[in-house]
Design a protein around this motif. Structure first.
Motif, PDB file in Angstrom:
ATOM      1  N   ASP A 167      -0.126  18.347  10.623  1.00  0.00           N
ATOM      2  CA  ASP A 167       1.287  18.103  10.310  1.00  0.00           C
ATOM      3  C   ASP A 167       1.722  19.098   9.236  1.00  0.00           C
ATOM      4  OD1 ASP A 167       3.765  17.220   9.510  1.00  0.00           O
ATOM      5  OD2 ASP A 167       3.202  15.102   9.432  1.00  0.00           O
ATOM      6  N   GLU A 168       2.621  19.992   9.625  1.00  0.00           N
ATOM      7  CA  GLU A 168       3.054  21.046   8.704  1.00  0.00           C
ATOM      8  C   GLU A 168       3.715  20.471   7.455  1.00  0.00           C
ATOM      9  OE1 GLU A 168       5.626  25.221   8.806  1.00  0.00           O
ATOM     10  OE2 GLU A 168       5.629  23.860  10.536  1.00  0.00           O
ATOM     11  N   ALA A 169       4.380  19.326   7.596  1.00  0.00           N
ATOM     12  CA  ALA A 169       5.061  18.733   6.440  1.00  0.00           C
ATOM     13  C   ALA A 169       4.058  18.263   5.381  1.00  0.00           C
ATOM     14  CB  ALA A 169       5.934  17.566   6.898  1.00  0.00           C
ATOM     15  N   HIS A 170       2.886  17.792   5.823  1.00  0.00           N
ATOM     16  CA  HIS A 170       1.885  17.288   4.892  1.00  0.00           C
ATOM     17  C   HIS A 170       0.869  18.349   4.472  1.00  0.00           C
ATOM     18  CE1 HIS A 170       3.371  13.428   6.525  1.00  0.00           C
ATOM     19  NE2 HIS A 170       3.021  12.943   5.355  1.00  0.00           N
ATOM     20  N   PHE A 171       0.624  19.311   5.358  1.00  0.00           N
ATOM     21  CA  PHE A 171      -0.402  20.329   5.097  1.00  0.00           C
ATOM     22  C   PHE A 171       0.169  21.720   5.377  1.00  0.00           C
ATOM     23  CE2 PHE A 171      -2.457  16.488   6.844  1.00  0.00           C
ATOM     24  CZ  PHE A 171      -3.181  16.077   5.726  1.00  0.00           C
ATOM     25  N   PRO A 172       1.170  22.142   4.612  1.00  0.00           N
ATOM     26  CA  PRO A 172       1.850  23.408   4.932  1.00  0.00           C
ATOM     27  C   PRO A 172       0.941  24.630   4.857  1.00  0.00           C
ATOM     28  CG  PRO A 172       2.504  22.596   2.765  1.00  0.00           C
ATOM     29  CD  PRO A 172       1.746  21.500   3.420  1.00  0.00           C
ATOM     30  N   TYR A 173       0.038  24.681   3.870  1.00  0.00           N
ATOM     31  CA  TYR A 173      -0.839  25.849   3.741  1.00  0.00           C
ATOM     32  C   TYR A 173      -1.846  25.918   4.888  1.00  0.00           C
ATOM     33  CZ  TYR A 173       1.111  26.354  -0.932  1.00  0.00           C
ATOM     34  OH  TYR A 173       1.975  26.513  -1.993  1.00  0.00           O
ATOM     35  N   LEU A 174      -2.407  24.758   5.245  1.00  0.00           N
ATOM     36  CA  LEU A 174      -3.357  24.719   6.355  1.00  0.00           C
ATOM     37  C   LEU A 174      -2.661  25.070   7.661  1.00  0.00           C
ATOM     38  CD1 LEU A 174      -6.151  24.117   7.485  1.00  0.00           C
ATOM     39  CD2 LEU A 174      -5.534  21.681   7.547  1.00  0.00           C
ATOM     40  N   ALA A 175      -1.464  24.527   7.881  1.00  0.00           N
ATOM     41  CA  ALA A 175      -0.719  24.830   9.110  1.00  0.00           C
ATOM     42  C   ALA A 175      -0.415  26.319   9.193  1.00  0.00           C
ATOM     43  CB  ALA A 175       0.565  24.010   9.160  1.00  0.00           C
ATOM     44  N   SER A 176      -0.055  26.914   8.078  1.00  0.00           N
ATOM     45  CA  SER A 176       0.239  28.345   8.052  1.00  0.00           C
ATOM     46  C   SER A 176      -1.012  29.162   8.350  1.00  0.00           C
ATOM     47  CB  SER A 176       0.806  28.732   6.685  1.00  0.00           C
ATOM     48  OG  SER A 176       1.047  30.126   6.611  1.00  0.00           O
ATOM     49  N   ALA A 177      -2.159  28.743   7.784  1.00  0.00           N
ATOM     50  CA  ALA A 177      -3.415  29.461   8.022  1.00  0.00           C
ATOM     51  C   ALA A 177      -3.803  29.406   9.496  1.00  0.00           C
ATOM     52  CB  ALA A 177      -4.526  28.856   7.164  1.00  0.00           C
ATOM     53  N   ILE A 178      -3.651  28.240  10.118  1.00  0.00           N
ATOM     54  CA  ILE A 178      -4.003  28.088  11.524  1.00  0.00           C
ATOM     55  C   ILE A 178      -3.084  28.934  12.401  1.00  0.00           C
ATOM     56  CG2 ILE A 178      -4.060  26.454  13.445  1.00  0.00           C
ATOM     57  CD1 ILE A 178      -4.953  24.331  11.381  1.00  0.00           C
ATOM     58  N   ALA A 179      -1.799  28.949  12.061  1.00  0.00           N
ATOM     59  CA  ALA A 179      -0.840  29.723  12.846  1.00  0.00           C
ATOM     60  C   ALA A 179      -1.136  31.221  12.785  1.00  0.00           C
ATOM     61  CB  ALA A 179       0.578  29.445  12.350  1.00  0.00           C
ATOM     62  N   ALA A 180      -1.663  31.670  11.654  1.00  0.00           N
ATOM     63  CA  ALA A 180      -1.920  33.100  11.466  1.00  0.00           C
ATOM     64  C   ALA A 180      -3.344  33.499  11.835  1.00  0.00           C
ATOM     65  CB  ALA A 180      -1.651  33.479  10.005  1.00  0.00           C
ATOM     66  N   ALA A 181      -4.151  32.544  12.253  1.00  0.00           N
ATOM     67  CA  ALA A 181      -5.565  32.806  12.550  1.00  0.00           C
ATOM     68  C   ALA A 181      -5.712  33.624  13.831  1.00  0.00           C
ATOM     69  CB  ALA A 181      -6.311  31.479  12.690  1.00  0.00           C
ATOM     70  N   PRO A 182      -6.897  34.207  14.058  1.00  0.00           N
ATOM     71  CA  PRO A 182      -7.146  34.913  15.320  1.00  0.00           C
ATOM     72  C   PRO A 182      -6.844  34.034  16.523  1.00  0.00           C
ATOM     73  CG  PRO A 182      -8.909  35.371  13.762  1.00  0.00           C
ATOM     74  CD  PRO A 182      -8.034  34.323  13.127  1.00  0.00           C
ATOM     75  N   ALA A 183      -6.578  34.682  17.653  1.00  0.00           N
ATOM     76  CA  ALA A 183      -6.051  33.986  18.820  1.00  0.00           C
ATOM     77  C   ALA A 183      -6.996  32.935  19.393  1.00  0.00           C
ATOM     78  CB  ALA A 183      -5.694  35.001  19.907  1.00  0.00           C
ATOM     79  N   SER A 184      -8.296  33.192  19.368  1.00  0.00           N
ATOM     80  CA  SER A 184      -9.242  32.254  19.962  1.00  0.00           C
ATOM     81  C   SER A 184     -10.309  31.852  18.946  1.00  0.00           C
ATOM     82  CB  SER A 184      -9.919  32.877  21.188  1.00  0.00           C
ATOM     83  OG  SER A 184     -10.828  33.886  20.783  1.00  0.00           O
ATOM     84  N   ASP A 185     -10.999  30.758  19.256  1.00  0.00           N
ATOM     85  CA  ASP A 185     -12.079  30.320  18.370  1.00  0.00           C
ATOM     86  C   ASP A 185     -13.197  31.351  18.314  1.00  0.00           C
ATOM     87  OD1 ASP A 185     -10.759  27.970  17.788  1.00  0.00           O
ATOM     88  OD2 ASP A 185     -11.781  26.798  19.329  1.00  0.00           O
ATOM     89  N   GLU A 186     -13.447  32.029  19.427  1.00  0.00           N
ATOM     90  CA  GLU A 186     -14.476  33.072  19.411  1.00  0.00           C
ATOM     91  C   GLU A 186     -14.057  34.242  18.534  1.00  0.00           C
ATOM     92  OE1 GLU A 186     -16.159  35.934  22.790  1.00  0.00           O
ATOM     93  OE2 GLU A 186     -17.089  33.932  22.856  1.00  0.00           O
ATOM     94  N   ASP A 187     -12.777  34.621  18.604  1.00  0.00           N
ATOM     95  CA  ASP A 187     -12.278  35.688  17.734  1.00  0.00           C
ATOM     96  C   ASP A 187     -12.401  35.278  16.270  1.00  0.00           C
ATOM     97  OD1 ASP A 187     -11.620  37.276  19.891  1.00  0.00           O
ATOM     98  OD2 ASP A 187      -9.530  36.602  19.966  1.00  0.00           O
ATOM     99  N   LEU A 188     -12.146  34.013  15.984  1.00  0.00           N
ATOM    100  CA  LEU A 188     -12.265  33.506  14.609  1.00  0.00           C
ATOM    101  C   LEU A 188     -13.720  33.595  14.144  1.00  0.00           C
ATOM    102  CD1 LEU A 188     -10.834  32.123  12.213  1.00  0.00           C
ATOM    103  CD2 LEU A 188     -11.327  29.933  13.317  1.00  0.00           C
TER     104      LEU A 188
END
Length: 209
Positions: A167-188
């Motif tokens: 939930d971006e409203a409760h976890f804005p930094y985490l939501a932003s990090a996930i949105a900006a992360a590499p496209a796939s879990d393997e890329d991550l």
């Protein structure tokens, strides 16, 4: 010439039994595995398996060995460059874990470290850093690789996402990090490993003059 009434080759081998066990684990999980079930797959009586395995624990140890051998067979040729090969092996481990998510925990529970000694040795022959840092490098790469692979396998085995909805409203930094992360879990996985390798270069490589 084989004697009459006896097969030309054994009906059971340790490898065949381990392969059958791995197939059962893949389809039904660890809880449903038994020597009786493996015997049924092989078309033999359960007591026959006790000529090859003392108990279920020994069979699972052989399954873990097969799991690790499968990693080594993921490529016909591995890179000659140490960093690239480290990434290739780490990715191979993750892919095998995701192919066998129910069996992946066996890689830790019955980790056949003796089997890994030649792989450790090969990885150090061309390691570009001084020998006093080799044990730390082995520790970091191995624990990152298996930790990441087993977390991914656990999510796959339980049919849950690696990261729950955020939930971006409760976890804005985490939501932003996930949105900006590499496209796939393997890329991550690869990017995180590259960051670790970059850290080795900074900490253990030649000093910048």
């Amino acid at each position: 010439m084989p004697r009459a009434g006896r097969p030309a080759s054994p009906l059971i081998t340790r490898r065949a039994a381990a392969d059958a066990a791995l197939s059962l684990i893949d389809s039904g999980g660890l809880d449903g595995l038994s020597l009786q079930a493996v015997a049924r797959v092989l078309g033999v009586s359960a007591p026959s398996l006790y000529h090859h395995f003392r108990d279920k624990e020994e069979l699972l140890t052989q399954v873990a060995r097969c799991f690790l051998e499968e990693i080594g067979h993921q490529q016909e040729r591995w890179s000659d460059d140490w960093e690239t090969r480290t990434i290739e092996l780490s990715l191979a481990t993750r892919r095998v874990a995701l192919r066998h998510p129910n069996a992946a925990p066996l890689a830790l529970r019955f980790f056949p470290r003796k089997l890994m000694l030649p792989a450790y040795e090969r990885s150090l022959v061309d390691c570009p850093y001084p020998p006093q840092f080799h044990a730390v490098i082995l520790e970091a790469v191995e624990k990152f690789t298996y930790g990441s692979a087993l977390f991914a396998a656990a999510a796959e085995a339980h049919h849950t996402p690696a990261m729950p909805p955020v939930d971006e409203a409760h976890f804005p930094y985490l939501a932003s990090a996930i949105a900006a992360a590499p496209a796939s879990d393997e890329d991550l996985h690869v990017e995180a490993l590259r960051a670790l390798l970059d850290g080795f270069r900074v900490r253990y490589g030649p000093r910048q003059r």
